[in-house]
Design a protein around this motif. Structure first.
Motif, PDB file in Angstrom:
ATOM      1  N   VAL A   1      26.927  17.638 -44.216  1.00 17.45           N
ATOM      2  CA  VAL A   1      26.859  16.247 -44.671  1.00 17.45           C
ATOM      3  C   VAL A   1      25.428  15.769 -44.482  1.00 17.45           C
ATOM      4  CG1 VAL A   1      27.752  13.905 -44.314  1.00 17.45           C
ATOM      5  CG2 VAL A   1      29.248  15.871 -43.915  1.00 17.45           C
ATOM      6  N   TYR A   2      24.819  15.288 -45.553  1.00 17.18           N
ATOM      7  CA  TYR A   2      23.483  14.700 -45.443  1.00 17.18           C
ATOM      8  C   TYR A   2      23.630  13.192 -45.343  1.00 17.18           C
ATOM      9  CZ  TYR A   2      21.556  19.152 -47.091  1.00 17.18           C
ATOM     10  OH  TYR A   2      21.209  20.468 -47.228  1.00 17.18           O
ATOM     11  N   ARG A   3      22.884  12.620 -44.434  1.00 19.69           N
ATOM     12  CA  ARG A   3      22.895  11.159 -44.316  1.00 19.69           C
ATOM     13  C   ARG A   3      21.564  10.640 -44.827  1.00 19.69           C
ATOM     14  NH1 ARG A   3      25.738  13.141 -40.313  1.00 19.69           N
ATOM     15  NH2 ARG A   3      27.899  12.435 -40.277  1.00 19.69           N
ATOM     16  N   ASP A   4      21.628   9.762 -45.786  1.00 20.87           N
ATOM     17  CA  ASP A   4      20.386   9.117 -46.212  1.00 20.87           C
ATOM     18  C   ASP A   4      20.667   7.637 -46.379  1.00 20.87           C
ATOM     19  OD1 ASP A   4      21.589   8.851 -48.697  1.00 20.87           O
ATOM     20  OD2 ASP A   4      20.598  10.615 -49.539  1.00 20.87           O
ATOM     21  N   PRO A   5      19.622   6.841 -46.644  1.00 22.26           N
ATOM     22  CA  PRO A   5      19.813   5.383 -46.688  1.00 22.26           C
ATOM     23  C   PRO A   5      20.929   4.960 -47.648  1.00 22.26           C
ATOM     24  CG  PRO A   5      17.477   5.917 -46.742  1.00 22.26           C
ATOM     25  CD  PRO A   5      18.209   7.219 -46.823  1.00 22.26           C
ATOM     26  N   GLY A   6      21.150   5.736 -48.693  1.00 24.29           N
ATOM     27  CA  GLY A   6      22.195   5.385 -49.657  1.00 24.29           C
ATOM     28  C   GLY A   6      23.605   5.689 -49.164  1.00 24.29           C
ATOM     29  N   GLY A   7      23.732   6.369 -48.023  1.00 25.59           N
ATOM     30  CA  GLY A   7      25.056   6.712 -47.508  1.00 25.59           C
ATOM     31  C   GLY A   7      25.148   8.187 -47.203  1.00 25.59           C
ATOM     32  N   GLU A   8      26.355   8.706 -47.179  1.00 27.74           N
ATOM     33  CA  GLU A   8      26.555  10.115 -46.846  1.00 27.74           C
ATOM     34  C   GLU A   8      26.797  10.947 -48.097  1.00 27.74           C
ATOM     35  OE1 GLU A   8      29.770  10.578 -44.128  1.00 27.74           O
ATOM     36  OE2 GLU A   8      28.491  10.106 -42.402  1.00 27.74           O
ATOM     37  N   VAL A   9      26.217  12.136 -48.106  1.00 25.30           N
ATOM     38  CA  VAL A   9      26.503  13.078 -49.192  1.00 25.30           C
ATOM     39  C   VAL A   9      27.160  14.312 -48.566  1.00 25.30           C
ATOM     40  CG1 VAL A   9      25.524  14.539 -51.008  1.00 25.30           C
ATOM     41  CG2 VAL A   9      24.442  12.347 -50.452  1.00 25.30           C
ATOM     42  N   VAL A  10      28.385  14.611 -48.993  1.00 23.73           N
ATOM     43  CA  VAL A  10      29.035  15.831 -48.521  1.00 23.73           C
ATOM     44  C   VAL A  10      28.582  16.955 -49.454  1.00 23.73           C
ATOM     45  CG1 VAL A  10      31.221  16.990 -48.005  1.00 23.73           C
ATOM     46  CG2 VAL A  10      31.007  14.516 -47.668  1.00 23.73           C
ATOM     47  N   ALA A  11      27.564  17.695 -49.013  1.00 24.30           N
ATOM     48  CA  ALA A  11      26.983  18.735 -49.874  1.00 24.30           C
ATOM     49  C   ALA A  11      27.851  19.980 -49.881  1.00 24.30           C
ATOM     50  CB  ALA A  11      25.575  19.072 -49.397  1.00 24.30           C
ATOM     51  N   LEU A  12      28.569  20.209 -48.784  1.00 26.93           N
ATOM     52  CA  LEU A  12      29.445  21.373 -48.685  1.00 26.93           C
ATOM     53  C   LEU A  12      30.644  20.974 -47.821  1.00 26.93           C
ATOM     54  CD1 LEU A  12      29.214  24.348 -49.697  1.00 26.93           C
ATOM     55  CD2 LEU A  12      28.575  24.941 -47.367  1.00 26.93           C
ATOM     56  N   ALA A  13      31.854  21.294 -48.327  1.00 26.02           N
ATOM     57  CA  ALA A  13      33.071  20.864 -47.622  1.00 26.02           C
ATOM     58  C   ALA A  13      33.937  22.068 -47.272  1.00 26.02           C
ATOM     59  CB  ALA A  13      33.861  19.894 -48.494  1.00 26.02           C
ATOM     60  N   ASP A  14      34.049  22.361 -45.993  1.00 22.61           N
ATOM     61  CA  ASP A  14      34.996  23.383 -45.510  1.00 22.61           C
ATOM     62  C   ASP A  14      34.966  24.686 -46.311  1.00 22.61           C
ATOM     63  OD1 ASP A  14      35.983  21.671 -43.461  1.00 22.61           O
ATOM     64  OD2 ASP A  14      36.981  20.542 -45.036  1.00 22.61           O
ATOM     65  N   PHE A  15      33.821  25.285 -46.343  1.00 18.28           N
ATOM     66  CA  PHE A  15      33.652  26.533 -47.084  1.00 18.28           C
ATOM     67  C   PHE A  15      33.920  27.721 -46.161  1.00 18.28           C
ATOM     68  CE2 PHE A  15      31.211  30.206 -48.268  1.00 18.28           C
ATOM     69  CZ  PHE A  15      31.407  30.318 -49.633  1.00 18.28           C
TER      70      PHE A  15
ATOM     71  N   LEU B   1      32.772  22.262 -53.032  1.00 21.39           N
ATOM     72  CA  LEU B   1      34.023  22.980 -52.760  1.00 21.39           C
ATOM     73  C   LEU B   1      34.045  24.310 -53.489  1.00 21.39           C
ATOM     74  CD1 LEU B   1      36.513  20.015 -53.168  1.00 21.39           C
ATOM     75  CD2 LEU B   1      36.199  21.367 -51.071  1.00 21.39           C
ATOM     76  N   LEU B   2      34.610  25.311 -52.817  1.00 24.29           N
ATOM     77  CA  LEU B   2      34.804  26.604 -53.471  1.00 24.29           C
ATOM     78  C   LEU B   2      35.988  26.465 -54.420  1.00 24.29           C
ATOM     79  CD1 LEU B   2      34.229  29.609 -53.773  1.00 24.29           C
ATOM     80  CD2 LEU B   2      35.603  30.034 -51.741  1.00 24.29           C
ATOM     81  N   GLN B   3      35.694  26.569 -55.721  1.00 18.91           N
ATOM     82  CA  GLN B   3      36.749  26.399 -56.719  1.00 18.91           C
ATOM     83  C   GLN B   3      37.545  27.669 -56.920  1.00 18.91           C
ATOM     84  OE1 GLN B   3      37.345  23.420 -58.271  1.00 18.91           O
ATOM     85  NE2 GLN B   3      35.789  22.585 -56.916  1.00 18.91           N
ATOM     86  N   ARG B   4      36.819  28.772 -57.086  1.00 25.16           N
ATOM     87  CA  ARG B   4      37.527  30.031 -57.222  1.00 25.16           C
ATOM     88  C   ARG B   4      36.591  31.215 -57.026  1.00 25.16           C
ATOM     89  NH1 ARG B   4      38.598  31.809 -63.325  1.00 25.16           N
ATOM     90  NH2 ARG B   4      36.757  30.918 -64.322  1.00 25.16           N
ATOM     91  N   GLU B   5      37.205  32.367 -56.809  1.00 28.36           N
ATOM     92  CA  GLU B   5      36.478  33.611 -56.648  1.00 28.36           C
ATOM     93  C   GLU B   5      36.903  34.501 -57.800  1.00 28.36           C
ATOM     94  OE1 GLU B   5      37.800  35.977 -53.374  1.00 28.36           O
ATOM     95  OE2 GLU B   5      36.260  37.481 -53.676  1.00 28.36           O
ATOM     96  N   ARG B   6      35.931  35.069 -58.483  1.00 25.52           N
ATOM     97  CA  ARG B   6      36.260  35.978 -59.582  1.00 25.52           C
ATOM     98  C   ARG B   6      35.666  37.345 -59.317  1.00 25.52           C
ATOM     99  NH1 ARG B   6      34.057  34.357 -64.857  1.00 25.52           N
ATOM    100  NH2 ARG B   6      32.645  32.927 -63.793  1.00 25.52           N
TER     101      ARG B   6
END
Ligand SMILES: Nc1ncnc2c1ncn2[C@@H]1O[C@H](COP(=O)(O)OP(=O)(O)OP(=O)(O)O)[C@@H](O)[C@H]1O
Ligand SMILES: [Mg+2]
Length: 232
Positions: A13-27, A220-225
């Motif tokens: 999670v990146y925190r910047d003045p605009g709020g939080e960005v979840v760049a990667l979730a439970d990978f 999010l990891l959508q799928r593995e091919r």
């Protein structure tokens, strides 16, 4: 030969003045050794974030990265630098070669940092250049090489300290398709030596050249091919 690189519930999670960005979730994923795994997904989907976490260039907000018995994400800064030098190799879109050093010196450079003696550095660097068809380019400075040649020098350099894992972020981004294929062939060759190769790319032409494709979207990891056409 290679130890397994494993991501467990990685989150950034990146925190910047605009709020939080979840760049990667439970990978979570275990990267297979001896194979090229491509990470694909639209701009902003978290590809570089993931690569930086896996390579110990950045620390996760939660979760862990493991290489064999080592937990990369809890090592000190200094230990991670040592790990990157000895067990990881890196290939960048913009090559990142040292402009004032020739191809041989560029490939030898990481061995110098690792304390390898000069005769052995030279021998190994020549052998690596030869492996990628660059034996006649050893004394050329980077600006005298084509983009494809520069990138092959970078792959040779990334292999200098015999890494377990090779990371490549958009390595074909500046190359035409023919040079791109040669570079991907070099990465595949590194995988056949038992290494884990992780390739971030936008380049759909490469899909059929790799062993696995992970698709990311919004962190999010959508799928593995597993592309059907790969012959190994
Ligand atoms: N240092 C940072 N501070 C704040 N937000 C960041 C930072 N780095 C990345 N982000 C945000 O995290 C998200 C994922 O970024 P990332 O660079 O991992 O994407 P990417 O898939 O590599 O994109 P691209 O294909 O454009 O290289 C984006 O929304 C990005 O704006
Ligand atoms: Mg990126």
């Amino acid at each position: 030969m290679s130890e397994r690189l494993e991501a467990r519930q990685l989150r950034k999670v990146y925190r910047d003045p605009g709020g939080e960005v979840v760049a990667l979730a439970d990978f979570s994923y275990t990267f297979p050794a001896g194979a090229v795994t491509a990470i694909m997904g639209p701009s902003g989907s978290g590809k570089t974030t993931l690569l930086n976490l896996l390579a110990g260039l950045d620390t996760p907000s939660a979760g862990a990265v493991r290489l064999g018995d080592a937990t990369v994400s809890t090592l000190s800064e200094r230990e991670r630098a040592e790990l990157r030098l000895r067990r990881f190799g890196f290939v960048f879109q913009s090559y990142n070669l040292i402009a004032v050093q020739n191809a041989l010196q560029n490939v030898a450079f990481p061995m110098g940092l690792a304390g390898v003696g000069s005769a052995q550095r030279k021998q190994k660097a020549l052998e690596l250049l030869g492996r990628f068809g660059l034996e006649t380019r050893a004394s050329h400075l980077p600006h005298k090489l084509s983009g494809g040649e520069r990138q092959r020098v970078s792959v040779a350099r990334a292999l200098a300290n015999d890494p377990d894992v090779l990371f490549a972020d958009e390595p074909t981004g500046n190359l035409d398709s023919k040079s791109g294929r040669v570079v991907v062939a070099a990465l595949r060759q590194a995988a056949t030596e038992g290494r884990t190769v992780i390739l971030v790319t936008h380049d759909l032409r490469l899909v059929d050249e790799v062993d696995r494709v992970l698709e990311l979207a919004d962190g999010l990891l959508q799928r593995e091919r597993v592309p059907a056409t790969v012959s190994s």
